[in-house]
Write an enzyme that holds these catalytic residues in place. Structure first.
Site, PDB file in Angstrom:
ATOM      1  N   ILE A  61       0.827  -1.203   0.000  1.00  0.00           N
ATOM      2  CA  ILE A  61       0.000   0.000   0.000  1.00  0.00           C
ATOM      3  C   ILE A  61       0.862   1.255   0.000  1.00  0.00           C
ATOM      4  O   ILE A  61       0.596   2.220  -0.733  1.00  0.00           O
ATOM      5  CB  ILE A  61      -0.947   0.001   1.206  1.00  0.00           C
ATOM      6  CG1 ILE A  61      -1.961  -1.149   1.099  1.00  0.00           C
ATOM      7  CG2 ILE A  61      -1.680   1.341   1.315  1.00  0.00           C
ATOM      8  CD1 ILE A  61      -2.817  -1.330   2.336  1.00  0.00           C
TER       9      ILE A  61
ATOM     10  N   ASP B  44      14.593   1.891  10.903  1.00  0.00           N
ATOM     11  CA  ASP B  44      13.634   1.153  11.727  1.00  0.00           C
ATOM     12  C   ASP B  44      12.587   2.152  12.206  1.00  0.00           C
ATOM     13  O   ASP B  44      12.901   3.080  12.961  1.00  0.00           O
ATOM     14  CB  ASP B  44      14.360   0.508  12.900  1.00  0.00           C
ATOM     15  CG  ASP B  44      13.426  -0.209  13.868  1.00  0.00           C
ATOM     16  OD1 ASP B  44      12.194  -0.198  13.647  1.00  0.00           O
ATOM     17  OD2 ASP B  44      13.938  -0.769  14.859  1.00  0.00           O
TER      18      ASP B  44
ATOM     19  N   SER C  58      -6.833  -0.752   9.424  1.00  0.00           N
ATOM     20  CA  SER C  58      -7.351  -2.019   8.905  1.00  0.00           C
ATOM     21  C   SER C  58      -8.761  -2.227   9.423  1.00  0.00           C
ATOM     22  O   SER C  58      -9.136  -1.686  10.481  1.00  0.00           O
ATOM     23  CB  SER C  58      -6.462  -3.183   9.363  1.00  0.00           C
ATOM     24  OG  SER C  58      -7.063  -4.432   9.108  1.00  0.00           O
TER      25      SER C  58
ATOM     26  N   TYR D 180      -2.365  -8.291  16.021  1.00  0.00           N
ATOM     27  CA  TYR D 180      -2.685  -7.387  14.913  1.00  0.00           C
ATOM     28  C   TYR D 180      -3.987  -6.644  15.187  1.00  0.00           C
ATOM     29  O   TYR D 180      -4.076  -5.432  14.981  1.00  0.00           O
ATOM     30  CB  TYR D 180      -2.779  -8.196  13.623  1.00  0.00           C
ATOM     31  CG  TYR D 180      -2.929  -7.344  12.385  1.00  0.00           C
ATOM     32  CD1 TYR D 180      -1.836  -6.653  11.864  1.00  0.00           C
ATOM     33  CD2 TYR D 180      -4.147  -7.243  11.719  1.00  0.00           C
ATOM     34  CE1 TYR D 180      -1.953  -5.873  10.726  1.00  0.00           C
ATOM     35  CE2 TYR D 180      -4.280  -6.467  10.577  1.00  0.00           C
ATOM     36  CZ  TYR D 180      -3.181  -5.783  10.086  1.00  0.00           C
ATOM     37  OH  TYR D 180      -3.307  -5.013   8.954  1.00  0.00           O
TER      38      TYR D 180
ATOM     39  N   LYS E 199      -4.323  -2.505  15.415  1.00  0.00           N
ATOM     40  CA  LYS E 199      -5.141  -1.710  14.506  1.00  0.00           C
ATOM     41  C   LYS E 199      -6.311  -1.035  15.239  1.00  0.00           C
ATOM     42  O   LYS E 199      -6.796   0.012  14.814  1.00  0.00           O
ATOM     43  CB  LYS E 199      -5.631  -2.574  13.344  1.00  0.00           C
ATOM     44  CG  LYS E 199      -4.502  -3.022  12.421  1.00  0.00           C
ATOM     45  CD  LYS E 199      -3.688  -1.838  11.882  1.00  0.00           C
ATOM     46  CE  LYS E 199      -2.607  -2.277  10.918  1.00  0.00           C
ATOM     47  NZ  LYS E 199      -1.843  -1.129  10.360  1.00  0.00           N
TER      48      LYS E 199
ATOM     49  N   THR F  82      -1.251  -7.536  -1.305  1.00  0.00           N
ATOM     50  CA  THR F  82       0.112  -7.106  -1.026  1.00  0.00           C
ATOM     51  C   THR F  82       0.963  -8.320  -0.651  1.00  0.00           C
ATOM     52  O   THR F  82       0.434  -9.372  -0.279  1.00  0.00           O
ATOM     53  CB  THR F  82       0.147  -6.119   0.151  1.00  0.00           C
ATOM     54  OG1 THR F  82      -0.288  -6.801   1.346  1.00  0.00           O
ATOM     55  CG2 THR F  82      -0.752  -4.925  -0.114  1.00  0.00           C
TER      56      THR F  82
ATOM     57  N   TYR G 179     -13.983 -13.967  -1.396  1.00  0.00           N
ATOM     58  CA  TYR G 179     -14.403 -12.640  -0.954  1.00  0.00           C
ATOM     59  C   TYR G 179     -13.593 -11.602  -1.742  1.00  0.00           C
ATOM     60  O   TYR G 179     -12.537 -11.906  -2.299  1.00  0.00           O
ATOM     61  CB  TYR G 179     -14.193 -12.453   0.551  1.00  0.00           C
ATOM     62  CG  TYR G 179     -12.886 -12.984   1.083  1.00  0.00           C
ATOM     63  CD1 TYR G 179     -11.698 -12.253   0.941  1.00  0.00           C
ATOM     64  CD2 TYR G 179     -12.831 -14.219   1.719  1.00  0.00           C
ATOM     65  CE1 TYR G 179     -10.499 -12.742   1.417  1.00  0.00           C
ATOM     66  CE2 TYR G 179     -11.628 -14.712   2.202  1.00  0.00           C
ATOM     67  CZ  TYR G 179     -10.468 -13.967   2.047  1.00  0.00           C
ATOM     68  OH  TYR G 179      -9.284 -14.452   2.512  1.00  0.00           O
TER      69      TYR G 179
END
Length: 255
Positions: A20, A67, A148, A161, A165, A196, A213
Site C-alpha cells: 500500500i 527502523d 485495517s 494485529y 489496529k 500485497t 471474498y
C-alpha cells in the site's frame, strides 16, 4: 481527471517500499507531488526508488531506510528527507507488520505481541512526532494512517494485529482532536484484504485471485489516501475510513 490540488506538495510515506505504501507514493507522484519514502530494507528501498523514478522521471522522489520504531532513526531520516523535499505538507504512515497469524492467546509470545505494537502503533506515533514541526509549517497539512478493518472486527488467531489496529483507530481520533487548532487534519484508511506481499504471506498463498471474498488492489487504497490529503476533503477529520466492501455492516449473528 479531478484536480486534487496536490501538485508541488511535499509528501513523506513510511512503508513506501512495497504494498500500500508504495502505491500511495506512486499515486502522489502521479498527482505531481514531491515524494519521500521510508522503508526498513535498503535493498527494497533501492528497487522502489528505481521504479518510482522510472515511472515519474520529472518528479522529485527521494528515500531513506530506517527502523520505524526507533525514535532516533526516524527523526534523523525524516529530517534528511524533508530537507531534500524542501518542507512537508502531508505524512502517510503505512509501515506495518502482521505478526504470526493463527496463534491463540496462550500461544502468542509476549515479545511478539509487543513487537507488533512497536511497529504498528509506536511507529505511527514516532513518524508524526518527527514530522510535526514540518507539518506545522506546511500547506493544508494532513496525516493519514493506514489502519485495517481489523481495528473494528476480529477473528481468532490475529490477537496482536487486531489490538494494534484498534489502537490506530483511537490514535487517529486523539491526534485529530489534539491537532485541530493547528490546522492539521488526521484520518486513517482501514481496508480489508489488500493484494500485497504481506497479505499473501499471512494467508499462505501465492495469489489472491480466487478467494471467496473481494480483495482490494493497493492502488484502490492509495486513491483514498490522496483524496483525504486533498484540500477538497477539508471537512473530513478524525475519520477511520473503512474500505471493506461493506462487510462490517453485515451481522454475523446466527439468527
Amino acid at each position: 481527471m479531478a484536480d486534487l490540488g496536490l501538485s508541488g506538495r511535499r509528501v513523506l510515506v513510511t512503508g513506501g517500499t512495497s504494498g500500500i505504501g508504495h502505491a500511495v507514493a506512486d499515486a502522489f507522484a502521479e498527482e505531481g507531488a514531491h515524494v519521500g519514502i521510508i522503508g526498513r530494507s535498503p535493498a527494497r528501498l533501492h528497487t522502489a526508488l528505481e521504479h518510482l523514478r522510472g515511472k515519474h522521471p520529472d518528479a522529485v522522489i527521494v528515500g531513506g531506510s530506517c527502523d520505524i520504531s526507533s525514535e532516533q532513526a526516524v527523526t534523523g531520516t525524516t529530517d534528511e528527507l524533508v530537507s531534500q523535499l524542501g518542507g512537508l505538507d502531508h505524512l502517510v504512515s503505512s509501515a506495518g507488520i502482521s505478526g504470526s497469524l493463527g496463534a491463540t492467546v496462550d500461544q502468542v509470545a509476549a515479545d511478539e505481541f509487543v513487537e507488533v505494537q512497536r511497529v504498528n502503533v509506536l511507529g505511527p506515533f514516532l513518524a508524526l512526532k518527527a514530522a510535526l514541526r514540518y507539518l506545522r509549517e506546511g500547506k493544508d497539512a494532513t496525516y493519514t494512517l493506514i489502519g485495517s478493518d481489523s481495528g473494528f472486527v476480529a477473528v481468532p488467531g490475529m490477537l496482536a494485529y487486531n489490538a494494534s489496529k484498534g489502537a490506530v483507530v483511537q490514535l487517529t481520533r486523539a491526534l485529530s482532536t489534539e491537532l485541530y487548532t493547528e490546522g492539521i487534519r488526521v484520518n486513517s484508511v482501514c481496508p480489508s484484504i489488500v493484494d500485497t506481499p504481506m497479505a499473501r504471506e499471512g494467508l499462505g498463498v501465492e495469489s489472491l485471485q480466487d478467494l471467496p471474498y473481494p480483495v482490494s488492489k493497493p492502488a484502490d487504497i492509495a486513491w483514498l489516501v490522496v483524496s483525504l490529503a486533498s484540500r477538497r476533503s477539508a471537512a473530513v477529520n478524525g475519520v477511520s475510513l473503512l474500505a471493506d466492501f461493506g462487510f462490517h455492516a453485515r451481522s454475523s449473528f446466527p439468527a
